[in-house]
Design an enzyme around this catalytic site. Structure first.
Site, PDB file in Angstrom:
ATOM      1  N   ASP A  75       0.792  -1.220   0.000  1.00 32.84           N
ATOM      2  CA  ASP A  75       0.000   0.000   0.000  1.00 32.84           C
ATOM      3  C   ASP A  75       0.829   1.277   0.000  1.00 32.84           C
ATOM      4  O   ASP A  75       0.543   2.218  -0.732  1.00 32.84           O
ATOM      5  CB  ASP A  75      -0.930  -0.002   1.212  1.00 32.84           C
ATOM      6  CG  ASP A  75      -1.743   1.266   1.325  1.00 32.84           C
ATOM      7  OD1 ASP A  75      -2.578   1.502   0.439  1.00 32.84           O
ATOM      8  OD2 ASP A  75      -1.525   2.031   2.281  1.00 32.84           O
ATOM      9  N   ASP A  78       4.907   0.765   3.846  1.00 26.50           N
ATOM     10  CA  ASP A  78       4.833  -0.456   4.644  1.00 26.50           C
ATOM     11  C   ASP A  78       4.515  -1.624   3.721  1.00 26.50           C
ATOM     12  O   ASP A  78       4.607  -1.503   2.510  1.00 26.50           O
ATOM     13  CB  ASP A  78       3.756  -0.286   5.722  1.00 26.50           C
ATOM     14  CG  ASP A  78       2.464   0.269   5.115  1.00 26.50           C
ATOM     15  OD1 ASP A  78       1.860  -0.428   4.282  1.00 26.50           O
ATOM     16  OD2 ASP A  78       2.086   1.409   5.459  1.00 26.50           O
ATOM     17  N   TYR A 226      -7.264   2.808   9.374  1.00 29.57           N
ATOM     18  CA  TYR A 226      -6.396   3.349   8.327  1.00 29.57           C
ATOM     19  C   TYR A 226      -7.166   3.748   7.078  1.00 29.57           C
ATOM     20  O   TYR A 226      -6.884   4.779   6.469  1.00 29.57           O
ATOM     21  CB  TYR A 226      -5.311   2.306   7.997  1.00 29.57           C
ATOM     22  CG  TYR A 226      -4.552   1.914   9.238  1.00 29.57           C
ATOM     23  CD1 TYR A 226      -3.625   2.785   9.806  1.00 29.57           C
ATOM     24  CD2 TYR A 226      -4.812   0.714   9.888  1.00 29.57           C
ATOM     25  CE1 TYR A 226      -2.944   2.451  10.969  1.00 29.57           C
ATOM     26  CE2 TYR A 226      -4.140   0.375  11.056  1.00 29.57           C
ATOM     27  CZ  TYR A 226      -3.218   1.245  11.592  1.00 29.57           C
ATOM     28  OH  TYR A 226      -2.566   0.938  12.749  1.00 29.57           O
ATOM     29  N   GLU A 433       4.528  10.965   3.324  1.00 29.29           N
ATOM     30  CA  GLU A 433       3.942   9.662   3.029  1.00 29.29           C
ATOM     31  C   GLU A 433       3.839   9.479   1.523  1.00 29.29           C
ATOM     32  O   GLU A 433       3.628  10.438   0.766  1.00 29.29           O
ATOM     33  CB  GLU A 433       2.543   9.593   3.648  1.00 29.29           C
ATOM     34  CG  GLU A 433       1.829   8.264   3.454  1.00 29.29           C
ATOM     35  CD  GLU A 433       2.250   7.216   4.455  1.00 29.29           C
ATOM     36  OE1 GLU A 433       3.326   6.619   4.226  1.00 29.29           O
ATOM     37  OE2 GLU A 433       1.538   7.002   5.440  1.00 29.29           O
TER      38      GLU A 433
END
Length: 469
Positions: A75, A78, A226, A433
Site C-alpha cells: 500500500d 509499509d 487506516y 507519506e
C-alpha cells in the site's frame, strides 16, 4: 519590464498553443510514476523488473484455506496489501488509460501502463476465491509497523482477511467490481479472453456487493483505523456505471440511476478520493448518458473546486492535510474527464494544468521523487530507505537524517500544508507519506495533459500543412 513582456507574449499566443509549450516533460513523468508502482510490487517479480533494489517478496501470502494470495501491491511505505485502496487506484489508472491511451503510446509507456494495471487485476482475481468470498487485506498493520526494512526480508505473520456473506463489504466488492470492469474494457481487443475473465469477476463481485450489504471495515477488523469507508452507496453506483460502460447492458445503467437516487448522490461533494466517489460517479454518468442532471452535477462540483475551494497562497487546491497533493491531483483528473464531456473544457483543462504544474515545480520545488528541481529526498518508505544488500537495514535507517539510499522514482509525496510549507523528513509522514492512491489521479491527470498536447500538436501540424499549400 520583463514580467510585462512575458504576460504580453502569453496573451498573444492562442490558448491551444500554450499546451505545447510546457516546460515539463510529461512523458518522463509518466515513466517515473509507473516505476513507482513497480517499486510497490509484491510477489514474484517479472523478468523485466526495472527496479534494481527490489526482488521477490511475500511469496507465502495465503488465504485462510491456503489460497494463493501472492502478488498485488504494497500500500505505502509499509507492506500491508489493502484491497480497498488498491482497487480504487486501479479504477483511476484504468480510467486514465482508457481516456488517454495515446499519451502512454507517445511516451513509450503503453506496455508498462498495461502491466501496472494487470499486476493488480491478476491479484484481485486470485482474491476472489468464489462468488461470495473476497480477500480484502493481507498483512496486519500492527505487526507490520514493528518492522522497518526490506520486503524481501519480512519475517512476520501475514494473516489474510476476507469479506463473505456473513461479513459483507459492499464498498470493497463494489470498488473491485468497478476496477475489473474498467480493466475488461482495456483488454477487450488486446486480449479478449482476459477481458472476459475480468468482466465475469466484476459481475459476480457487483452481485455480491448488492445482495449482501455492509461496510468492509466492519468485516476486516483494523481497516477502519487506516482506510475507513463511511458509506457504500457511491461504490455500488460506481460499479454499476462501470459495468454499463463495459457491457452496454441497460440493466446496469438502471441500477446506477436507482442507486444514485436512493443514496442521494446528486448533492455536490467537496472532494474525490478512495472513500468519496460521488464526484466521479457524477462525471462518469454525465459522460455515459449526457443527461442534464449529471452534467449539471459534474459542473457544480468542478466549478466549486476551481472557483471556490480553499487554496494555498501559491494556488494549490487545499482539501485535506493528509494527501494534500493526492486530493488536488484527483480533482484535476476528474475535471479533465468532465472537460472531455464538453463541460467548460478550457476552464477545467487550465485548472488541471495549474495543479499538476504546482506539483512538478511551479511552487518552487518538485514534489515528485526523482523529478525536477529540489525533489523530495526522504519519502516515508521503508524499502527505499535501505542501503544495498548485503548491508543491514532497520530502524537506524528510519532515524537517519539524510536522503533515502534508494531513489523511489516517481512517488508523489503527501505534500505541503495550507501555507505551502513542506518538511522533507522521513519521520514526518504527514508531509512525506507515499501511497498507491496518491499517484493514481496524478498519473492519469499527467496523461490527460499529454493527450491535450498531442491534440494541439496534430492541429498545428495540419495548420502548417494548409499554409504550405
Amino acid at each position: 519590464m520583463q514580467t510585462i513582456w512575458i504576460v504580453v507574449m502569453l496573451i498573444s499566443i492562442a490558448p491551444s498553443e500554450i499546451y505545447t509549450m510546457t516546460k515539463y516533460d510529461y512523458n518522463h513523468v509518466l515513466d517515473l510514476s509507473l516505476r513507482f508502482y513497480e517499486a510497490q510490487r509484491s510477489g514474484k517479480l517479472p523478468k523485466d523488473n526495472r527496479i534494481p533494489w527490489r526482488g521477490d517478496s511475500a511469496l507465502n501470502d495465503k488465504g485462510q484455506r491456503g489460497e494463493d494470495l501472492t502478488g498485488g501491491y504494497y500500500d505505502a511505505g509499509d507492506f500491508v496489501k489493502f484491497g480497498f485502496t488498491m482497487a480504487s487506484t486501479i479504477t483511476l489508472l484504468a480510467w486514465g488509460f482508457l481516456s488517454y491511451r495515446d499519451a502512454y503510446i507517445a511516451a513509450g509507456q503503453e506496455k508498462y501502463g498495461l502491466s501496472a494495471i494487470k499486476w493488480a487485476s491478476d491479484y484481485f482475481i486470485k482474491c476472489h476465491v468464489n462468488d461470495t468470498e473476497f480477500y480484502g487485506q493481507v498483512g496486519d498493520f500492527t505487526l507490520d509497523h514493528k518492522f522497518w526494512g526490506r520486503p524481501e526480508e519480512l519475517n512476520m505473520s501475514r494473516p489474510a482477511y476476507k469479506i463473505d456473506t456473513e461479513h459483507p463489504g459492499s464498498d470493497l466488492a463494489g470498488e473491485t467490481a468497478a476496477a475489473l470492469a474498467a480493466v475488461s474494457i482495456i483488454y477487450k481487443f488486446d486480449d479478449p479472453d482476459y477481458s472476459a475473465k475480468c468482466l465475469m469477476h466484476a459481475r459476480q463481485l457487483y452481485q455480491f456487493a448488492t445482495q449482501f450489504r455492509g461496510l468492509y471495515h466492519e468485516a476486516i477488523i483494523g481497516a477502519a483505523q487506516y482506510y475507513e469507508s463511511t458509506d457504500y452507496g457511491d461504490e455500488l453506483t460506481w460499479a454499476a456505471a462501470w459495468l454499463y460502460k463495459a457491457t452496454g447492458e441497460v440493466r446496469y445503467l438502471d441500477d446506477a440511476e436507482h442507486h444514485y437516487m436512493m443514496y442521494r448522490l446528486k448533492e455536490r461533494p467537496n472532494e474525490f478520493f478512495y472513500n468519496k466517489k460521488v464526484a466521479g460517479v457524477q462525471i462518469l454518468l454525465a459522460q455515459l448518458t449526457h443527461q442534464q442532471e449529471y452534467v449539471e452535477a459534474a459542473q457544480a462540483f468542478c466549478d466549486f473546486t476551481v472557483d471556490l475551494q480553499k487554496r494555498t497562497p501559491k494556488g494549490l487546491v487545499y482539501i485535506d492535510k493528509f494527501g494534500t497533493l493526492c486530493h488536488a491531483a484527483n480533482v484535476a483528473f476528474i475535471c479533465l474527464e468532465a472537460a472531455d464531456a464538453g463541460i467548460s473544457p478550457l476552464k477545467y483543462q487550465e485548472f488541471a494544468r495549474s495543479q499538476i504544474h504546482y506539483m512538478l515545480g511551479d511552487a518552487g520545488r518538485s514534489y515528485v521523487v526523482g523529478f525536477g528541481n529540489n525533489p523530495p529526498q526522504q519519502p516515508h518508505h521503508a524499502a527505499s530507505s535501505c542501503p544495498d544488500v548485503p548491508e543491514p537495514c532497520g530502524w537506524q535507517e528510519y532515524q537517519h537524517d539524510g536522503p533515502n539510499h534508494q531513489l523511489l522514482k516517481g512517488a508523489l509525496v503527501s505534500g505541503p500544508d495550507e501555507n505551502d510549507y513542506y518538511l522533507d523528513k522521513r519521520r514526518d509522514y504527514v508531509y512525506n507519506e507515499v501511497t498507491l492512491d496518491y499517484n493514481a489521479g496524478f498519473q492519469s491527470a499527467v496523461a490527460g495533459l499529454r493527450h491535450l498536447q498531442l491534440l494541439e500538436e496534430a492541429k498545428n501540424a495540419t495548420r502548417y500543412k494548409s499554409k504550405d499549400k
